[in-house]
Design a protein around this motif. Structure first.
Motif, short mmCIF file in Angstrom:
data_model
loop_
_atom_site.label_atom_id
_atom_site.label_comp_id
_atom_site.label_asym_id
_atom_site.label_seq_id
_atom_site.Cartn_x
_atom_site.Cartn_y
_atom_site.Cartn_z
N VAL A 214 45.84 44.19 31.23
CA VAL A 214 44.70 43.34 31.58
C VAL A 214 44.04 43.85 32.85
N ASP A 215 42.70 43.89 32.86
CA ASP A 215 42.00 44.28 34.09
C ASP A 215 40.99 43.24 34.56
N VAL A 216 40.90 42.10 33.88
CA VAL A 216 40.14 40.95 34.36
C VAL A 216 40.96 39.70 34.05
N LEU A 217 41.18 38.86 35.07
CA LEU A 217 41.96 37.64 34.91
C LEU A 217 41.07 36.42 34.97
N MET A 218 41.35 35.46 34.06
CA MET A 218 40.76 34.13 34.15
C MET A 218 41.90 33.13 34.14
N GLN A 219 41.61 31.89 34.54
CA GLN A 219 42.70 30.92 34.64
C GLN A 219 42.20 29.51 34.41
N HIS A 220 43.09 28.66 33.88
CA HIS A 220 42.87 27.23 33.84
C HIS A 220 44.06 26.57 34.54
N THR A 221 44.33 27.05 35.72
CA THR A 221 45.32 26.52 36.65
C THR A 221 44.65 26.51 38.01
N ASP A 222 45.27 25.87 39.00
CA ASP A 222 44.50 25.49 40.18
C ASP A 222 44.74 26.25 41.46
N SER A 223 45.73 27.11 41.53
CA SER A 223 45.97 27.80 42.79
C SER A 223 45.25 29.15 42.82
N PRO A 224 45.03 29.69 44.00
CA PRO A 224 44.42 31.01 44.10
C PRO A 224 45.41 32.15 43.91
N ALA A 225 46.66 31.85 43.54
CA ALA A 225 47.68 32.89 43.40
C ALA A 225 47.26 34.01 42.44
N PRO A 226 46.68 33.71 41.26
CA PRO A 226 46.25 34.80 40.39
C PRO A 226 45.20 35.71 41.03
N LEU A 227 44.31 35.11 41.82
CA LEU A 227 43.31 35.92 42.53
C LEU A 227 43.98 36.86 43.53
N GLN A 228 44.98 36.34 44.23
CA GLN A 228 45.68 37.15 45.22
C GLN A 228 46.44 38.31 44.57
N VAL A 229 47.04 38.04 43.40
CA VAL A 229 47.71 39.12 42.67
C VAL A 229 46.69 40.15 42.21
N ALA A 230 45.55 39.67 41.71
CA ALA A 230 44.49 40.59 41.27
C ALA A 230 44.04 41.49 42.41
N GLU A 231 43.91 40.91 43.61
CA GLU A 231 43.50 41.68 44.78
C GLU A 231 44.54 42.77 45.09
N GLN A 232 45.81 42.41 45.01
CA GLN A 232 46.88 43.36 45.31
C GLN A 232 46.98 44.47 44.27
N ARG A 233 46.68 44.12 43.02
CA ARG A 233 46.87 45.08 41.93
C ARG A 233 45.59 45.82 41.54
N GLY A 234 44.48 45.51 42.19
CA GLY A 234 43.25 46.27 41.96
C GLY A 234 42.52 45.93 40.67
N VAL A 235 42.62 44.66 40.23
CA VAL A 235 41.87 44.24 39.05
C VAL A 235 40.93 43.12 39.45
N TYR A 236 40.08 42.69 38.53
CA TYR A 236 39.12 41.63 38.79
C TYR A 236 39.67 40.27 38.38
N ALA A 237 39.07 39.19 38.91
CA ALA A 237 39.48 37.84 38.55
C ALA A 237 38.33 36.88 38.78
N VAL A 238 38.43 35.72 38.13
CA VAL A 238 37.41 34.67 38.21
C VAL A 238 38.03 33.43 38.84
N GLY A 239 37.34 32.86 39.81
CA GLY A 239 37.85 31.67 40.49
C GLY A 239 37.80 30.43 39.62
N GLN A 240 38.69 29.48 39.90
CA GLN A 240 38.82 28.25 39.14
C GLN A 240 38.38 27.05 39.96
N ALA A 241 37.36 26.36 39.50
CA ALA A 241 36.89 25.08 40.04
C ALA A 241 36.08 25.21 41.32
N SER A 242 36.43 26.14 42.19
CA SER A 242 35.68 26.34 43.43
C SER A 242 35.62 27.83 43.75
#
Length: 362
Positions: A214-242
């Motif tokens: 996977v090189d783009v992450l989306m989520q229907h959960t509420d913490s920014p943890a997936p974004l932080q992992v994406a940042e560390q691993r060099g992939v993209y991600a979409v924020g949830q709710a805010s």
């Protein structure tokens, strides 16, 4: 019944008798008490955070005419019933219960307090004093599915999901619909974490998905943890709710924004002036309940332009995220060309569209 509820009808009747006027019920003398019940912490920067932004908007709008109370990190079930009961018993005039699992506890308490107005988020059961409201989050997921389809190089999008309820399944399917409208070869892999807010599980799910290409992450959960992992691993991600860009400035493409402020202000005003009534509200991009946040500078201009056009087309009705033809995972035609899935079926959605890589939990 509190003192204000007892005296208001009497004072109104006296005024009408004395002056020959029919005055509406008013809460002008005492502040209206508005309660909020959150499933997560207000610091989750996701679901509960955005509901609390709505609470703060109510305070800003009405000042000392309102008094708000919130209770965070309330477990769905018996704990929720106790919390809602306490708010109702302590003179709250309007109570917002903001998670799917609060539905039955809300109805139980509402039956005991018929003079209190209740608003339940994302549920489907109502009562005379219980309204329901939700947002068409799937519209935002369709837009960001398109963006993901343009940003991916591996053609594999990851989706971190909470619970297999229709709201979450709709979001996954809408992501695929948007994704494949611009990139027919792309697929979505799903990991279920069975929690709305668990940074550890969410982070582990993000790592597992990235390990699968996977090189783009989306989520229907509420913490920014997936974004932080994406940042560390060099992939993209979409924020949830805010907007979660502060947690992952190099990874955060944009965010699907939940905006409850207008609805909370409206329902508080209706409670103040005596016009509140039980409603079933399902707002979306057009009404402002769902929005798309600022795009990162690294997102190509043509991709931003595409997203902006889709947003306008959803507002106008020119685009429906679930417009046919749509096939399910088995290849069965579920929606014919030229037709769209009606709201009633969307509300009960329990199947994956073609393009989801994985099995829907039963």
């Amino acid at each position: 019944m509190n003192r204000r509820q007892f005296l208001k009808p009497l004072l109104t009747a006296l005024a009408a008798a004395t002056f020959g006027l029919a005055a509406p019920m008013s809460y002008a003398d005492d502040p209206v008490k508005v309660g909020f019940v959150y499933v997560g912490p207000i610091g989750d920067h996701g679901w509960s955070y955005q509901h609390d932004q709505g609470r703060q908007a109510v305070e800003k709008e009405f000042g000392d005419k309102v008094k708000t109370t919130y209770v965070e990190k309330v477990a769905e079930g018996a704990d929720a019933e106790r919390v809602i009961q306490k708010l109702a018993a302590t003179g709250h005039d309007l109570i917002f219960t903001t998670s799917f699992g609060f539905m039955n506890p809300t109805l139980k308490v509402a039956k005991r307090f018929p003079k209190v107005h209740f608003e339940h988020a994302t549920g489907y059961k109502t009562a005379k004093n219980v309204g329901i409201y939700s947002a068409r989050f799937y519209e935002g997921r369709y837009v960001m599915g398109q963006v993901a389809g343009k940003m991916t190089k591996s053609n594999v999008i990851g989706y971190i999901a909470s619970f297999p309820i229709p709201e979450v399944i709709r979001g996954i399917n809408a992501t695929v619909q948007g994704l494949r409208s611009v990139n027919p070869d792309a697929t979505v892999k799903v990991v279920w974490v069975n929690s709305w807010y668990d940074p550890g599980k969410e982070g582990d799910a993000a790592k597992a998905l990235i390990d699968q290409g996977v090189d783009v992450l989306m989520q229907h959960t509420d913490s920014p943890a997936p974004l932080q992992v994406a940042e560390q691993r060099g992939v993209y991600a979409v924020g949830q709710a805010s907007d979660m860009s502060a947690f992952a400035p190099k990874a955060h493409i944009s965010a699907i924004i939940d905006d409850w402020s207008g609805y909370y202000i409206q329902k508080t005003k209706e409670t103040m002036d005596g016009t509140w009534k039980q409603d079933d509200t399902w707002g979306g991009i057009k009404s402002g309940m769902v929005g798309i946040g600022k795009f990162a500078d690294f997102v190509p201009k043509d991709v931003v332009a595409m997203a902006e056009k889709t947003i306008e087309d959803i507002k106008s009705g020119a685009v429906h995220p679930f417009q046919g033809p749509i096939k399910d995972q088995s290849g069965k035609l579920r929606v014919e060309a030229g037709k769209a899935i009606p709201d009633g079926e969307l509300l009960g959605m329990n199947w994956y569209v073609d393009g989801v890589d994985g099995t829907l939990p039963q």
